[in-house]
Scaffold this active site. Sequence first.
Site, PDB file in Angstrom:
ATOM      1  N   THR A  15       0.807  -1.224   0.000  1.00  0.00           N
ATOM      2  CA  THR A  15       0.000   0.000   0.000  1.00  0.00           C
ATOM      3  C   THR A  15       0.837   1.269   0.000  1.00  0.00           C
ATOM      4  OG1 THR A  15      -1.690  -1.141   1.245  1.00  0.00           O
ATOM      5  CG2 THR A  15      -1.760   1.236   1.351  1.00  0.00           C
ATOM      6  N   ASP A  59       2.178  -7.297  -3.874  1.00  0.00           N
ATOM      7  CA  ASP A  59       1.334  -7.213  -2.683  1.00  0.00           C
ATOM      8  C   ASP A  59       1.910  -8.275  -1.747  1.00  0.00           C
ATOM      9  OD1 ASP A  59      -1.918  -6.521  -1.899  1.00  0.00           O
ATOM     10  OD2 ASP A  59      -0.883  -8.166  -0.881  1.00  0.00           O
ATOM     11  N   SER A  60       2.127  -7.938  -0.500  1.00  0.00           N
ATOM     12  CA  SER A  60       2.891  -8.859   0.360  1.00  0.00           C
ATOM     13  C   SER A  60       2.144 -10.162   0.638  1.00  0.00           C
ATOM     14  CB  SER A  60       3.319  -8.170   1.643  1.00  0.00           C
ATOM     15  OG  SER A  60       2.260  -8.084   2.555  1.00  0.00           O
ATOM     16  N   SER A  61       0.882 -10.252   0.255  1.00  0.00           N
ATOM     17  CA  SER A  61       0.176 -11.538   0.381  1.00  0.00           C
ATOM     18  C   SER A  61       0.748 -12.561  -0.598  1.00  0.00           C
ATOM     19  CB  SER A  61      -1.314 -11.357   0.093  1.00  0.00           C
ATOM     20  OG  SER A  61      -1.801 -10.309   0.861  1.00  0.00           O
ATOM     21  N   THR A  91       2.038  -4.484   4.634  1.00  0.00           N
ATOM     22  CA  THR A  91       1.969  -4.820   6.062  1.00  0.00           C
ATOM     23  C   THR A  91       1.524  -6.264   6.313  1.00  0.00           C
ATOM     24  OG1 THR A  91      -0.280  -3.934   6.114  1.00  0.00           O
ATOM     25  CG2 THR A  91       1.503  -2.468   6.836  1.00  0.00           C
ATOM     26  N   ASP A  92       0.790  -6.850   5.353  1.00  0.00           N
ATOM     27  CA  ASP A  92       0.158  -8.139   5.633  1.00  0.00           C
ATOM     28  C   ASP A  92       1.144  -9.221   6.075  1.00  0.00           C
ATOM     29  OD1 ASP A  92      -2.270  -7.048   5.095  1.00  0.00           O
ATOM     30  OD2 ASP A  92      -2.469  -7.886   3.079  1.00  0.00           O
ATOM     31  N   THR A 277       2.354 -20.545  21.637  1.00  0.00           N
ATOM     32  CA  THR A 277       1.039 -20.216  22.193  1.00  0.00           C
ATOM     33  C   THR A 277       0.196 -19.381  21.224  1.00  0.00           C
ATOM     34  OG1 THR A 277      -0.163 -19.085  23.967  1.00  0.00           O
ATOM     35  CG2 THR A 277       2.024 -18.223  23.459  1.00  0.00           C
ATOM     36  N   GLN A 278      -1.113 -19.586  21.308  1.00  0.00           N
ATOM     37  CA  GLN A 278      -2.040 -18.766  20.510  1.00  0.00           C
ATOM     38  C   GLN A 278      -2.161 -17.360  21.087  1.00  0.00           C
ATOM     39  OE1 GLN A 278      -5.855 -20.758  20.115  1.00  0.00           O
ATOM     40  NE2 GLN A 278      -4.905 -22.613  19.321  1.00  0.00           N
ATOM     41  N   CYS A 279      -1.687 -17.176  22.326  1.00  0.00           N
ATOM     42  CA  CYS A 279      -1.793 -15.854  22.964  1.00  0.00           C
ATOM     43  C   CYS A 279      -0.804 -14.883  22.325  1.00  0.00           C
ATOM     44  CB  CYS A 279      -1.490 -15.947  24.458  1.00  0.00           C
ATOM     45  SG  CYS A 279      -2.629 -17.020  25.320  1.00  0.00           S
TER      46      CYS A 279
END
Length: 348
Positions: A15, A59-61, A91-92, A277-279
Amino acid sequence: MEVKASILVIYTGGTIGMIKDPQTGALHPINMDLLYQSIPVLKNFNYKIDTFSFDPLLDSSNMKPDFWIKLAKIIEDNYENYDGFVVLHGTDTMSYTASVLSFMLENLNKPVILTGSQLPLGVVRTDGRDNIINAVEMAAAKDENTPLIPEVCICFENKLFRGNRTNKFNAENFEAFVSGNYPALAKVGVYIRYKNHLILKPNFKKLKVHYNLDSNVAILKLFPGISENIVKSILSIKGLKAVVMETYGSGNAPTEKWFIDTLKAAIDSGIIILNVTQCKSGSVEIGKYETSIDLGKIGVVGGYDITTESAIAKLMFLLGKNISYNEICSQLQISIRGELTNELLKNE
Ligand code: ASP
């Protein structure tokens, strides 16, 4: 007037480098050779700023290891000619790129600062302008003659983070990145306040770039109700060498027999399972709860407080190094680029 620093700005896409076509209203990329035209105030720094644009822009995707290799090569080829590097990136997947670069660039003694924006440079309220100005100033910062930040970082919304500690956590706020387990290395206000004690120290050794990345890795995110079928299917993917298993809380997972047996069979067949961890903050502590004791017993490797992004990057890097299973497992449990805090070592 004497030039104070030389910076290479590498534009990969995303972007930040976009401008609205007044006729069609569609976004199209700015010619980054005209960076001074977009942000004339950059001239006031009195730095030598050169630009390099990827072609095609990405695009960083669409980011992938081939592209990381190209990026690392540009940095290596230009390493001696510049004091620092700014990488403009979507940023992705910026946290993945920052993480993988940190592993690829061994003995990095100069700043590699990634930045991007949520609004294109060509939009009035863009955050890209300040992000670029801050990133350039940080990439040029020196203490005596030594670069102040000899590491791969993300500069975003007035903060500088160690890149391999970040994740993108907001898709629309200017404050898009978080570093849940490591404080910001610098904050921008009237002054840029560097937290020198948190920044890695230069080792003055020759840069060594690791180009071999092995992407035979997968992410297994646990959720209540995950079925045997799903877990087995993922762990039996042909060619799979390592899995980042996103567990609950401090590294907890179901204790059901089928689950433990399935993981054990995968580990016995040579697949590395790394427990993260998912945290967004906090650390895996295998054995803290009953629900993680068996994971330790069967050989699941604890990733401490590493992010999923960094874990994937580290596995690609370690698997690409042609070292033994045991060596990979032990490297996963120590910090090699500041990517994790090993509580056990910290207490020693
Ligand atoms: N999709 C874009 C990208 O990551 C979004 C951005 O640039 O922030 O390339």
